[in-house]
Structure formats: C-alpha cells, structure tokens
Design a protein around this motif. Structure first.
Motif, mmCIF file in Angstrom:
data_model
loop_
_atom_site.group_PDB
_atom_site.id
_atom_site.type_symbol
_atom_site.label_atom_id
_atom_site.label_comp_id
_atom_site.label_asym_id
_atom_site.label_seq_id
_atom_site.Cartn_x
_atom_site.Cartn_y
_atom_site.Cartn_z
ATOM 1 N N VAL A 1 0.871 -1.183 0.000
ATOM 2 C CA VAL A 1 0.000 0.000 0.000
ATOM 3 C C VAL A 1 0.911 1.239 0.000
ATOM 4 O O VAL A 1 1.527 1.545 1.020
ATOM 5 C CB VAL A 1 -0.899 0.040 1.265
ATOM 6 C CG1 VAL A 1 -1.818 1.264 1.226
ATOM 7 C CG2 VAL A 1 -1.725 -1.238 1.390
ATOM 8 N N PRO A 2 1.043 1.922 -1.145
ATOM 9 C CA PRO A 2 1.918 3.093 -1.172
ATOM 10 C C PRO A 2 1.245 4.301 -0.507
ATOM 11 O O PRO A 2 0.077 4.576 -0.759
ATOM 12 C CB PRO A 2 2.114 3.376 -2.667
ATOM 13 C CG PRO A 2 1.514 2.224 -3.392
ATOM 14 C CD PRO A 2 0.492 1.646 -2.482
ATOM 15 N N ASP B 1 9.115 6.048 -1.584
ATOM 16 C CA ASP B 1 10.502 5.799 -2.013
ATOM 17 C C ASP B 1 10.823 4.304 -2.078
ATOM 18 O O ASP B 1 11.888 3.900 -2.541
ATOM 19 C CB ASP B 1 11.487 6.499 -1.073
ATOM 20 C CG ASP B 1 11.423 5.932 0.344
ATOM 21 O OD1 ASP B 1 10.359 5.413 0.733
ATOM 22 O OD2 ASP B 1 12.436 5.995 1.055
ATOM 23 N N GLN B 2 9.915 3.472 -1.594
ATOM 24 C CA GLN B 2 10.120 2.012 -1.603
ATOM 25 C C GLN B 2 9.504 1.346 -2.837
ATOM 26 O O GLN B 2 9.680 0.145 -3.043
ATOM 27 C CB GLN B 2 9.500 1.395 -0.343
ATOM 28 C CG GLN B 2 10.232 1.779 0.926
ATOM 29 C CD GLN B 2 11.613 1.153 0.963
ATOM 30 O OE1 GLN B 2 11.760 -0.056 0.949
ATOM 31 N NE2 GLN B 2 12.639 1.986 0.968
ATOM 32 N N ILE B 3 8.771 2.114 -3.650
ATOM 33 C CA ILE B 3 8.074 1.508 -4.795
ATOM 34 C C ILE B 3 9.068 0.839 -5.755
ATOM 35 O O ILE B 3 8.899 -0.325 -6.130
ATOM 36 C CB ILE B 3 7.189 2.562 -5.515
ATOM 37 C CG1 ILE B 3 5.984 2.889 -4.619
ATOM 38 C CG2 ILE B 3 6.755 2.086 -6.896
ATOM 39 C CD1 ILE B 3 5.053 3.947 -5.162
ATOM 40 N N MET C 1 -2.898 5.527 -8.870
ATOM 41 C CA MET C 1 -2.397 4.788 -10.027
ATOM 42 C C MET C 1 -1.504 5.643 -10.937
ATOM 43 O O MET C 1 -0.417 5.208 -11.316
ATOM 44 C CB MET C 1 -3.587 4.242 -10.820
ATOM 45 C CG MET C 1 -3.193 3.458 -12.023
ATOM 46 S SD MET C 1 -4.416 2.229 -12.451
ATOM 47 C CE MET C 1 -5.323 3.068 -13.666
ATOM 48 N N ASP C 2 -1.951 6.873 -11.292
ATOM 49 C CA ASP C 2 -1.153 7.712 -12.200
ATOM 50 C C ASP C 2 0.213 8.015 -11.594
ATOM 51 O O ASP C 2 1.225 7.982 -12.281
ATOM 52 C CB ASP C 2 -1.889 9.035 -12.497
ATOM 53 C CG ASP C 2 -3.110 8.801 -13.359
ATOM 54 O OD1 ASP C 2 -3.242 7.680 -13.903
ATOM 55 O OD2 ASP C 2 -3.937 9.719 -13.474
ATOM 56 N N LEU D 1 6.052 7.091 -11.588
ATOM 57 C CA LEU D 1 7.286 6.760 -10.869
ATOM 58 C C LEU D 1 7.959 5.523 -11.479
ATOM 59 O O LEU D 1 9.169 5.517 -11.723
ATOM 60 C CB LEU D 1 6.956 6.531 -9.387
ATOM 61 C CG LEU D 1 8.119 6.258 -8.459
ATOM 62 C CD1 LEU D 1 9.135 7.395 -8.490
ATOM 63 C CD2 LEU D 1 7.616 6.087 -7.036
ATOM 64 N N ILE D 2 7.175 4.487 -11.760
ATOM 65 C CA ILE D 2 7.745 3.266 -12.349
ATOM 66 C C ILE D 2 8.333 3.569 -13.731
ATOM 67 O O ILE D 2 9.373 3.038 -14.117
ATOM 68 C CB ILE D 2 6.684 2.144 -12.398
ATOM 69 C CG1 ILE D 2 6.323 1.715 -10.965
ATOM 70 C CG2 ILE D 2 7.182 0.944 -13.207
ATOM 71 C CD1 ILE D 2 5.202 0.719 -10.851
#
Ligand code: SAM
Length: 331
Positions: A158-159, A166-168, A206-207, A212-213
């Motif tokens: 859960v971000p 920063d953990q994504i 989501m966006d 970030l990804i």
C-alpha cells in the motif's frame, strides 16, 4: 444462483479466520488494536461448514483465507487442509508473512498453490513504524521459503506519500528478480481513515505509481481476468531467473479509486464472527450464526435470503469506502 441487475453474482469468497492480528498497520487500525479478536468468533468447524454451504448455495468457486492474520490462529491448521478438499477452482491465503516458516509444513502439505504476502517496505525500521510490530527479515525468509516450495507468490504493497513511496522501485526490483507479481493497493478510505485528513494527505494513486515506475522501466498494460481487482502491466525483458525464458515481469495496481471495479465485482466476505458482507463501501452485514444451527437443506434456503441481501449491498459504480475495518471484515 443469485444474479443482480448488473449481472453480478458472488464467485469469490474471502473468509476472515480471526480479526486478531499481530500487526497494527497504521492504515488499517489505530494504535492499541493489535491482537484484538472479534467477539464470538466462529470455530474452524463452523467456518468450514459456512464455506461449504456458500459453495453450494452461491456458486462460490474461489476462496481467499484472510483476517486479521490467518496464520496467527490454530484454526488455520484445521481449516486450510479441509477447504483444499472442497470443489473450488482456486484457494489462496493473504498473510503478513510473519509466521510463514512456522506454518510452512501445513501450507505445503495442504497442496496450496499460491499465497499473497502483504509487505509495504524493505526498510527494517520503516517496517516497524508501519506495522507497529514484526520483523522484516522473518517475513523475507518466509517468502523465500514459499518460493522454494514452488508456490506462486504475490506481494501486496500500500503506497502512502508520507511513508513508503521511495520504496516503490526497490520493492518492484526485489519482486521482479524473484518472479513475484507485486500489486500496489491504492490506499482505501476504510476504517479510521474514512473521515480523516490522513487519507487524502497520504493517497498515492495509479497515475502517480505509473509515473514513478516509468522513470526506470518500460511497461505495457496486459490482460487480467474479467472480475480481477487488479490492472496488470508487463515489463518486457525483465524475466526473472525463476521464470521461463522470455516471460516478462508483471506488476499490478488495485486501483479502487482511480479505476473502480464495482461493476464487475464478484466478492463476498465472511467475517470471523459470522457475518456476510457484500460490499466494502457498505456497513450492512448479514448474520449466518442462525443459519449454521439448521440442517443443510433448511440452512441453504435461509442462506439464499441472506445472500440476496448481501448482493443488494453492492454499489453500482464508485468505490467509496466505509468505517468498517479491513481486519474485522476480511481484507
Ligand atoms: N493480515 C493479513 C495481511 O497482512 O495480509 C490479512 C489481512 S490484511 C487486512 C489484508 C490486506 O488489507 C493487506 O494487504 C493490507 O495491506 C490491506 N489493507 C488494510 N487496510 C487497508 C487500507 N486502508 N487501504 C488499503 N489496503 C488496506
């Protein structure tokens, strides 16, 4: 079989074995609620009978064992092997992973094929702040044990803006390397967050996740089953050593807010104290304790009316969340 005006019916059942949890994750419960079970929880035998009746009456074919923390209760040891014998196409377990090593024998010998582990960070200190308990290394060791035993593992994260955005990328890298599907769950407006400013402050949707990804990986949207809760993406050329050559890495987003899936929702929840919930955005619940006192044929008849009530609670379009707490109704 009961079907509503939108063509929805119950197929997926989530059973909360106990509301007790060894964690008290900041987004799930306020501090001080750790290990709190529900009043008058059903025994493993009662929960099993309820599941069997629901399979027969509602056409349930997929089951998720959850909680609270399902691996915390001795009921798990009786419940898992027994449900594996029911005519279900899919059984899975959602766990915080802390007791995976302890329960590995039961899990493996039951024939369970897949497991979801909730993990929000790879930083040990941040882990303790978020879960208010537990130990990161123990979870990671348990997760590796499941992979070694050949189970398909998904990780749920859960971000939250103030906690773990920063953990994504590190989490995605960790999962891609191991052939694990990482699923980002958009923060839900549930429980103590429902009327709290924290929810809006911390929401990372989501966006934002995809942007970030996109700074590190190329990805493309891929297929998901029609009633899937997650939007899935492939990262080409990120085959893990444990996956067949050429297969892309996959991640998913459970986008309750950004892309609600209410219109195709097939989920039904059974709480540990014997209530059916048809929708996360409704506080309405339907008891089954009285149903369980009846012989099978009468129980199935009464269950039909409870199921009609639960199906009628489903929303038509938008996920709104509610004050009901995930750990009590089966997250
Ligand atoms: N103890 C098990 C575990 O940790 O996976 C099962 C129960 S837990 C309530 C199930 C899932 O609910 C977890 O993945 C957790 O992250 C999620 N969850 C709880 N509250 C949430 C919220 N407000 N928003 C998004 N996900 C939430």
């Amino acid at each position: 079989m009961i079907v509503d005006a939108q063509g929805r019916r119950f197929r997926n059942l989530r059973v909360s074995l106990t509301a007790a949890c060894n964690y008290a994750c900041t987004y799930c419960v306020p501090d001080g609620k750790r290990l709190q079970a529900a009043v008058a929880e059903l025994s493993a035998a009662e929960l099993l009978r309820a599941v069997r009746l629901l399979v027969e009456s509602a056409g349930i074919d997929k089951l998720r064992i959850t909680g609270g923390e399902p691996l915390l209760t001795p009921k798990f040891d009786e419940f898992l092997p027994a449900v594996m014998k029911l005519p279900l196409t899919d059984v899975s377990v959602t766990t915080n992973g802390q007791f995976l090593a302890k329960k590995a024998d039961i899990i493996v010998s039951s024939g369970l094929k897949r497991i979801n582990v909730s993990l929000d960070t790879l930083n040990p200190l941040r882990f303790r702040t978020l879960a208010r308990s537990g130990d990161l290394e123990t979870v990671l060791a348990g997760l590796e044990l499941m992979l070694d035993a050949g189970l398909k593992v998904k990780v749920n994260m859960v971000p939250m803006k103030s906690a773990n955005v920063d953990q994504i990328l590190p989490m995605l890298e960790y999962c891609l390397e191991r052939g694990i599907e990482l699923r980002f769950i958009e923060l839900m407006n549930m429980g103590h967050l429902k009327y709290s400013a924290t929810y809006h402050r911390d929401f990372f949707g989501m966006d934002d996740i995809l942007s970030l990804i996109g700074t590190r990986y190329e990805f493309a949207r891929t297929d998901a089953p029609f009633d899937s809760t997650s939007v899935r993406y492939e990262i080409p050329d990120h085959a893990s050593p444990t996956r067949p050559p050429g297969r892309a890495g996959v991640f998913g987003i459970i986008a309750n807010e950004s892309e609600p899936f209410c219109a195709s929702c097939t989920r039904l929840r059974l709480s540990s104290n014997g209530y059916l919930y048809g929708c996360l955005s409704s506080t309405k619940r339907h008891p089954i304790a009285d149903v369980l006192k009846l012989p099978d044929d009468q129980a199935r008849t009464l269950l039909q009316s409870r199921l009609m009530g639960a199906l009628g609670d489903k929303q038509t379009v938008q996920f709104k969340g509610e004050v009901t707490v995930m750990k009590f109704i089966g997250g």
